[in-house]
Design a protein around this motif. Structure first.
Motif, PDB file in Angstrom:
ATOM      1  N   GLU A 283       0.843  -1.267  -0.239  1.00 52.78           N
ATOM      2  CA  GLU A 283      -0.177   0.031  -0.006  1.00 52.78           C
ATOM      3  C   GLU A 283       0.851   1.171  -0.054  1.00 52.78           C
ATOM      4  O   GLU A 283       0.525   2.089  -0.723  1.00 52.78           O
ATOM      5  CB  GLU A 283      -0.987  -0.066   1.302  1.00 52.78           C
ATOM      6  CG  GLU A 283      -1.778   1.285   1.279  1.00 52.78           C
ATOM      7  CD  GLU A 283      -2.736   1.398   2.471  1.00 52.78           C
ATOM      8  OE1 GLU A 283      -3.658   2.323   2.549  1.00 52.78           O
ATOM      9  OE2 GLU A 283      -2.941   0.352   3.207  1.00 52.78           O
ATOM     10  N   ARG A 287       1.043   4.240  -3.194  1.00 56.79           N
ATOM     11  CA  ARG A 287       0.627   5.697  -2.735  1.00 56.79           C
ATOM     12  C   ARG A 287       1.969   6.407  -3.044  1.00 56.79           C
ATOM     13  O   ARG A 287       1.707   7.415  -3.812  1.00 56.79           O
ATOM     14  CB  ARG A 287       0.360   5.756  -1.316  1.00 56.79           C
ATOM     15  CG  ARG A 287      -1.057   5.153  -0.754  1.00 56.79           C
ATOM     16  CD  ARG A 287      -1.218   5.426   0.641  1.00 56.79           C
ATOM     17  NE  ARG A 287      -2.524   4.974   1.049  1.00 56.79           N
ATOM     18  CZ  ARG A 287      -3.823   5.268   0.844  1.00 56.79           C
ATOM     19  NH1 ARG A 287      -3.790   6.375   0.436  1.00 56.79           N
ATOM     20  NH2 ARG A 287      -4.877   4.611   1.434  1.00 56.79           N
ATOM     21  N   LEU A 407      -6.888   2.165  -4.580  1.00 57.48           N
ATOM     22  CA  LEU A 407      -6.152   3.376  -4.392  1.00 57.48           C
ATOM     23  C   LEU A 407      -5.867   4.313  -5.544  1.00 57.48           C
ATOM     24  O   LEU A 407      -5.455   5.452  -5.630  1.00 57.48           O
ATOM     25  CB  LEU A 407      -4.758   3.027  -3.627  1.00 57.48           C
ATOM     26  CG  LEU A 407      -4.987   2.146  -2.462  1.00 57.48           C
ATOM     27  CD1 LEU A 407      -3.658   1.847  -1.984  1.00 57.48           C
ATOM     28  CD2 LEU A 407      -5.829   3.225  -1.223  1.00 57.48           C
TER      29      LEU A 407
END
Length: 409
Positions: A283, A287, A407
């Protein structure tokens, strides 16, 4: 790496620390029953960290790490002390060795404070028990604020207390954690996974690189089937299979080519993305990669590798990735590289960190690097995710993980 060997990154790392002539090397040799480290009466015999992979019962596969004295002097001495402190970043269990004829010192206090701040399980060992004053145990306990379970008295010379120390080290180092998988949990028995493995001048002769070996092993553990091809054999392999594969897993460097040859109804990902999930930073890496879109002329980007290797003429870390960054951004960014243990302490000057998959780093050191970046507000991603992003195929490559895919919008 032999097929019967546990990778260093998967072993428990046990570090031996202390002042010069405290007996670090002697205690480590006594614990292992081997002459792993050179021992002498000369101060500063250990000038660089020494690593040895072995089996330590009752714990299992470990890496024993001997370190330079934390009281070394002079310009070279200060560099050696820094190396010792760097070893803490990969230490799963720390053994602080104190000379029983001297007692605890300010250097021991400072090191133990750092160990406690990093939440590293530890044990303090008073060596040279046969020569120590009877009051040294209580003095060390008071100065270092220890309870009985954190202190051991041994003699590396006679072997007294060594067996008990091995048991204590095993007890503090053994941590039960949920089992993690590279790809096993994404496959059902008899599923087919096609692995794309380029063989070029940078590939180690006679073997596959570690993430590829680990992925094949994980597929076997799932009772699934692995088909291994080079990048120019993907289309042919998919056409010859009687059963549609569950997924294609590729080396990041040939992501674009493999994506073009893999139908949309077959899951596509990379060794690097699987490794990021395994290391716990998928993650953060997804990002972080979007920071590429905000780079300006003159911004500094750190490209960091966890191991050292001979650089090829078209090396991925020093040649290919810098080229892809400049092509994607159209900006004249400054590239800084690091490798091995040389991960900078101060990261604030960088706009982005692009790290390798970290297959040669243990979990503690990888988490340390990730937390350093997060604490200093610097985005961090990895090679494979960055390559997929600049090639426009990252979203497809993480669709196998729906919570990560969202995301990207």
């Amino acid at each position: 790496m032999g097929l019967n060997q546990t990778p260093m990154s998967e072993r428990t790392h046990i570090g031996f620390f202390g002042k010069r002539n405290a007996g670090k090397s002697s205690v480590m040799n006594a614990v292992t029953g081997q002459e792993l480290a050179v021992v002498s009466d000369v101060k500063g015999t250990t000038t660089d960290p020494v690593y040895k992979s072995m089996e330590l019962l009752p714990l299992g596969p470990v890496v024993m790490m001997d370190t330079p004295g934390i009281d070394d002097e002079g310009e070279l001495g200060s560099m050696r002390v820094r190396k010792s402190y760097q070893v803490l970043n990969k230490t799963d269990a720390a053994v602080l060795v104190i000379d029983g004829t001297v007692g605890a010192s300010a250097e021991d206090e400072a090191l133990l404070e750092r160990i406690r701040k990093k939440n590293i399980p530890f044990i303090v060992v008073i060596n040279k028990k046969e020569l120590a004053d009877t009051a040294v145990e209580e003095a060390v306990k008071r100065r270092l604020t220890l309870d009985d379970g954190q202190l051991a008295l041994v003699s590396a010379a006679t072997g007294e207390g060594i067996h008990e120390l091995k048991e204590r080290i095993a007890s503090i180092a053994r941590v039960e954690e949920p089992e993690k998988y590279l790809v096993r949990d994404l496959l059902e028995p008899s599923d087919v996974a096609v692995l794309v493995v380029p063989i070029d001048s940078a590939a180690p002769k006679g073997r596959l690189i570690l993430p590829q070996q680990q992925t094949i092993r994980d597929i076997l553990e799932a009772d699934a089937v692995s088909v291994v091809v080079k990048e120019n054999g993907v289309k042919n392999a998919l056409g010859q299979l009687n059963k549609k594969p569950k997924m294609v897993i590729t080396d990041s460097q040939v992501f674009a080519q493999v994506a073009a040859d893999t139908p949309e109804d077959i899951q596509l990902t990379s060794f690097s993305i699987l490794m990021a999930r395994y290391k716990g930073n998928l993650e953060q890496a997804v990002r972080g990669v979007t920071a590429l879109d905000g780079l300006e002329d003159g911004d500094m980007v750190l490209i960091s590798e966890g191991c050292t290797h001979h650089r090829q003429c078209d090396d991925i870390g020093t040649v290919k990735i810098p080229r892809w960054i400049r092509e994607y951004t159209g900006k004249d960014v400054q590239i800084v590289t690091s490798s091995g243990t040389e991960f900078p302490d101060d990261l604030k000057k960088y706009k982005l960190i692009i790290h390798c998959g970290g297959c040669m780093l243990n979990e503690r050191e990888m988490k340390y690097r990730l937390s350093c970046a997060a604490d200093q507000g610097v985005p961090m991603t990895n090679y494979g995710i960055m390559i997929a992003y600049v090639k426009g195929i990252l979203k497809r490559s993480v669709q196998v993980f729906p919570d990560i895919s969202v995301l990207l919008g």
